[in-house]
Design a protein around this motif. Sequence first.
Motif, PDB file in Angstrom:
ATOM      1  N   GLY A 131      46.458  18.787  29.193  1.00 55.36           N
ATOM      2  CA  GLY A 131      46.952  19.317  30.470  1.00 55.36           C
ATOM      3  C   GLY A 131      47.917  20.473  30.250  1.00 55.36           C
ATOM      4  N   VAL A 132      48.835  20.302  29.288  1.00 54.56           N
ATOM      5  CA  VAL A 132      49.809  21.358  28.994  1.00 54.56           C
ATOM      6  C   VAL A 132      49.099  22.586  28.418  1.00 54.56           C
ATOM      7  CG1 VAL A 132      51.868  21.953  27.647  1.00 54.56           C
ATOM      8  CG2 VAL A 132      51.669  19.681  28.649  1.00 54.56           C
ATOM      9  N   GLU A 133      48.144  22.343  27.515  1.00 55.01           N
ATOM     10  CA  GLU A 133      47.395  23.457  26.929  1.00 55.01           C
ATOM     11  C   GLU A 133      46.674  24.270  28.000  1.00 55.01           C
ATOM     12  OE1 GLU A 133      44.739  22.167  23.755  1.00 55.01           O
ATOM     13  OE2 GLU A 133      46.469  21.194  22.812  1.00 55.01           O
ATOM     14  N   THR A 134      46.079  23.568  28.954  1.00 53.32           N
ATOM     15  CA  THR A 134      45.379  24.256  30.045  1.00 53.32           C
ATOM     16  C   THR A 134      46.346  25.160  30.801  1.00 53.32           C
ATOM     17  OG1 THR A 134      43.959  22.330  30.236  1.00 53.32           O
ATOM     18  CG2 THR A 134      43.881  23.892  32.060  1.00 53.32           C
ATOM     19  N   GLN A 135      47.546  24.643  31.069  1.00 50.74           N
ATOM     20  CA  GLN A 135      48.536  25.448  31.783  1.00 50.74           C
ATOM     21  C   GLN A 135      49.008  26.638  30.947  1.00 50.74           C
ATOM     22  OE1 GLN A 135      51.560  22.717  33.406  1.00 50.74           O
ATOM     23  NE2 GLN A 135      50.648  23.239  35.365  1.00 50.74           N
ATOM     24  N   GLN A 136      49.123  26.412  29.631  1.00 49.21           N
ATOM     25  CA  GLN A 136      49.516  27.522  28.752  1.00 49.21           C
ATOM     26  C   GLN A 136      48.456  28.622  28.774  1.00 49.21           C
ATOM     27  OE1 GLN A 136      49.985  25.122  25.245  1.00 49.21           O
ATOM     28  NE2 GLN A 136      52.217  25.249  25.268  1.00 49.21           N
ATOM     29  N   GLU A 137      47.193  28.200  28.799  1.00 52.88           N
ATOM     30  CA  GLU A 137      46.106  29.184  28.863  1.00 52.88           C
ATOM     31  C   GLU A 137      46.142  29.949  30.191  1.00 52.88           C
ATOM     32  OE1 GLU A 137      42.579  26.854  28.119  1.00 52.88           O
ATOM     33  OE2 GLU A 137      43.234  26.463  26.054  1.00 52.88           O
ATOM     34  N   GLN A 138      46.410  29.211  31.278  1.00 53.33           N
ATOM     35  CA  GLN A 138      46.498  29.867  32.585  1.00 53.33           C
ATOM     36  C   GLN A 138      47.642  30.876  32.608  1.00 53.33           C
ATOM     37  OE1 GLN A 138      46.831  26.333  34.959  1.00 53.33           O
ATOM     38  NE2 GLN A 138      44.627  26.254  35.427  1.00 53.33           N
ATOM     39  N   LEU A 139      48.751  30.497  31.948  1.00 53.44           N
ATOM     40  CA  LEU A 139      49.898  31.393  31.875  1.00 53.44           C
ATOM     41  C   LEU A 139      49.543  32.667  31.097  1.00 53.44           C
ATOM     42  CD1 LEU A 139      52.927  31.849  32.414  1.00 53.44           C
ATOM     43  CD2 LEU A 139      53.427  30.628  30.299  1.00 53.44           C
ATOM     44  N   GLU A 140      48.826  32.480  29.975  1.00 48.00           N
ATOM     45  CA  GLU A 140      48.391  33.630  29.176  1.00 48.00           C
ATOM     46  C   GLU A 140      47.492  34.556  30.001  1.00 48.00           C
ATOM     47  OE1 GLU A 140      49.227  35.175  26.363  1.00 48.00           O
ATOM     48  OE2 GLU A 140      50.802  33.652  26.609  1.00 48.00           O
ATOM     49  N   GLU A 141      46.642  33.941  30.783  1.00 50.85           N
ATOM     50  CA  GLU A 141      45.720  34.679  31.649  1.00 50.85           C
ATOM     51  C   GLU A 141      46.500  35.535  32.656  1.00 50.85           C
ATOM     52  OE1 GLU A 141      42.214  35.979  32.007  1.00 50.85           O
ATOM     53  OE2 GLU A 141      42.606  34.344  30.589  1.00 50.85           O
ATOM     54  N   LEU A 142      47.542  34.921  33.225  1.00 48.80           N
ATOM     55  CA  LEU A 142      48.401  35.644  34.180  1.00 48.80           C
ATOM     56  C   LEU A 142      49.095  36.825  33.506  1.00 48.80           C
ATOM     57  CD1 LEU A 142      50.379  33.100  36.417  1.00 48.80           C
ATOM     58  CD2 LEU A 142      48.842  34.914  37.165  1.00 48.80           C
ATOM     59  N   LYS A 190      49.569  42.736  32.437  1.00 42.79           N
ATOM     60  CA  LYS A 190      49.451  43.872  31.524  1.00 42.79           C
ATOM     61  C   LYS A 190      48.387  44.852  32.032  1.00 42.79           C
ATOM     62  CE  LYS A 190      50.837  42.727  27.033  1.00 42.79           C
ATOM     63  NZ  LYS A 190      50.534  41.902  25.857  1.00 42.79           N
ATOM     64  N   GLU A 191      47.266  44.300  32.458  1.00 42.63           N
ATOM     65  CA  GLU A 191      46.173  45.136  32.977  1.00 42.63           C
ATOM     66  C   GLU A 191      46.642  45.943  34.189  1.00 42.63           C
ATOM     67  OE1 GLU A 191      42.534  42.136  31.635  1.00 42.63           O
ATOM     68  OE2 GLU A 191      43.054  42.354  33.769  1.00 42.63           O
ATOM     69  N   LYS A 192      47.381  45.244  35.066  1.00 37.79           N
ATOM     70  CA  LYS A 192      47.878  45.929  36.276  1.00 37.79           C
ATOM     71  C   LYS A 192      48.904  47.012  35.915  1.00 37.79           C
ATOM     72  CE  LYS A 192      45.395  44.070  39.297  1.00 37.79           C
ATOM     73  NZ  LYS A 192      44.446  44.912  40.035  1.00 37.79           N
ATOM     74  N   ASP A 193      49.760  46.707  34.913  1.00 36.93           N
ATOM     75  CA  ASP A 193      50.736  47.703  34.442  1.00 36.93           C
ATOM     76  C   ASP A 193      50.021  48.951  33.953  1.00 36.93           C
ATOM     77  OD1 ASP A 193      52.977  46.292  35.053  1.00 36.93           O
ATOM     78  OD2 ASP A 193      53.328  45.506  33.032  1.00 36.93           O
ATOM     79  N   ASN A 194      48.977  48.756  33.134  1.00 38.49           N
ATOM     80  CA  ASN A 194      48.194  49.885  32.619  1.00 38.49           C
ATOM     81  C   ASN A 194      47.545  50.662  33.752  1.00 38.49           C
ATOM     82  OD1 ASN A 194      48.735  49.524  29.932  1.00 38.49           O
ATOM     83  ND2 ASN A 194      46.972  48.166  29.583  1.00 38.49           N
ATOM     84  N   GLN A 195      46.998  49.880  34.702  1.00 40.25           N
ATOM     85  CA  GLN A 195      46.324  50.501  35.846  1.00 40.25           C
ATOM     86  C   GLN A 195      47.294  51.385  36.620  1.00 40.25           C
ATOM     87  OE1 GLN A 195      44.073  47.549  38.086  1.00 40.25           O
ATOM     88  NE2 GLN A 195      44.151  48.857  39.898  1.00 40.25           N
ATOM     89  N   LEU A 196      48.534  50.874  36.795  1.00 39.41           N
ATOM     90  CA  LEU A 196      49.538  51.640  37.535  1.00 39.41           C
ATOM     91  C   LEU A 196      49.939  52.904  36.765  1.00 39.41           C
ATOM     92  CD1 LEU A 196      51.440  51.798  39.998  1.00 39.41           C
ATOM     93  CD2 LEU A 196      53.123  50.509  38.670  1.00 39.41           C
ATOM     94  N   ARG A 197      50.124  52.740  35.424  1.00 48.46           N
ATOM     95  CA  ARG A 197      50.515  53.883  34.606  1.00 48.46           C
ATOM     96  C   ARG A 197      49.447  54.994  34.684  1.00 48.46           C
ATOM     97  NH1 ARG A 197      52.491  51.175  30.597  1.00 48.46           N
ATOM     98  NH2 ARG A 197      50.527  51.045  29.471  1.00 48.46           N
ATOM     99  N   MET A 198      48.185  54.582  34.582  1.00 44.87           N
ATOM    100  CA  MET A 198      47.092  55.556  34.655  1.00 44.87           C
ATOM    101  C   MET A 198      47.031  56.206  36.032  1.00 44.87           C
ATOM    102  SD  MET A 198      43.965  54.087  32.335  1.00 44.87           S
ATOM    103  CE  MET A 198      43.825  52.566  33.224  1.00 44.87           C
ATOM    104  N   GLY A 199      47.264  55.381  37.049  1.00 45.71           N
ATOM    105  CA  GLY A 199      47.241  55.886  38.424  1.00 45.71           C
ATOM    106  C   GLY A 199      48.338  56.916  38.639  1.00 45.71           C
ATOM    107  N   GLN A 200      49.521  56.626  38.032  1.00 40.83           N
ATOM    108  CA  GLN A 200      50.647  57.555  38.176  1.00 40.83           C
ATOM    109  C   GLN A 200      50.379  58.876  37.445  1.00 40.83           C
ATOM    110  OE1 GLN A 200      53.607  54.820  36.861  1.00 40.83           O
ATOM    111  NE2 GLN A 200      54.344  54.341  38.933  1.00 40.83           N
ATOM    112  N   GLU A 201      49.702  58.750  36.267  1.00 41.86           N
ATOM    113  CA  GLU A 201      49.358  59.963  35.510  1.00 41.86           C
ATOM    114  C   GLU A 201      48.351  60.817  36.287  1.00 41.86           C
ATOM    115  OE1 GLU A 201      48.193  58.851  31.530  1.00 41.86           O
ATOM    116  OE2 GLU A 201      50.229  58.088  31.180  1.00 41.86           O
ATOM    117  N   THR A 202      47.357  60.150  36.830  1.00 38.74           N
ATOM    118  CA  THR A 202      46.351  60.864  37.620  1.00 38.74           C
ATOM    119  C   THR A 202      47.018  61.573  38.800  1.00 38.74           C
ATOM    120  OG1 THR A 202      44.863  59.058  37.060  1.00 38.74           O
ATOM    121  CG2 THR A 202      44.085  60.598  38.738  1.00 38.74           C
TER     122      THR A 202
END
Length: 237
Positions: free
Chosen positions: A45-56, A61-73
Amino acid sequence: MRDQLALLIELQKVESAAGKISARKKDLPVQMGELETKFIGFSVGVETQQEQLEELRKRRKEKDNQLRMGQETLKRTRERLLEVKTNREYQSILKEIETLETKNSHTEDEIISLLEELDVFEKEVKTKEADLDVQRQYYEEDKARMAKELNSIAEELEICARKSGEIRKKIPTEILRKYEQIKSATRGVAVVSVWKEVCGGCHMSIPPQLYNELQKSNVLITCPNCSRIVYWENRNG
Ligand SMILES: [Zn+2]
């Protein structure tokens, strides 16, 4: 016969004790298995939650990159404004900038809500991890205690077997056979005490005459109800 009875009583005590130890020997691995299942369930159960946390975190990170690229554009698009020649082109780039700004602002909103989600989830997982450490410690301790008990059980059973072997050697074959017969017919207990006219095996009353006889007799007496070998036990003593 008094001696024989004393030996039978002793034999019954040793073998009853061995029976209890054997039951524990069977029960312990079952308990260990249950503990293990419970602990593994909790840690999965804890491992599953740790994986969900990693996913979040990955999504953040993906959204941060997306924003950085959007700002550059957006920056590059604004720079293009300085080089336009026609009004039409100018209007078109302004429109493009507006779209980019809306998109970036939307990404920012997503990041904010992800951060809130992460904050709650990180706290939750941290609590669960601390809990898991405690559970692991309990589990290891219980497991070690049970393994130790299983070891000592093997020794105890050996001691019982040796004792009962020694006692059996001193009892005549005929009496021993009778003991075995009653033992197998009564699920293990062949010799029981009687006190205040009540049989300790079947809890039924013994006729007073037999009870009197039991207190002074030198012959082996069996309970008229359950057929166990009975002896008088003075519990006032
Ligand atoms: Zn009885």
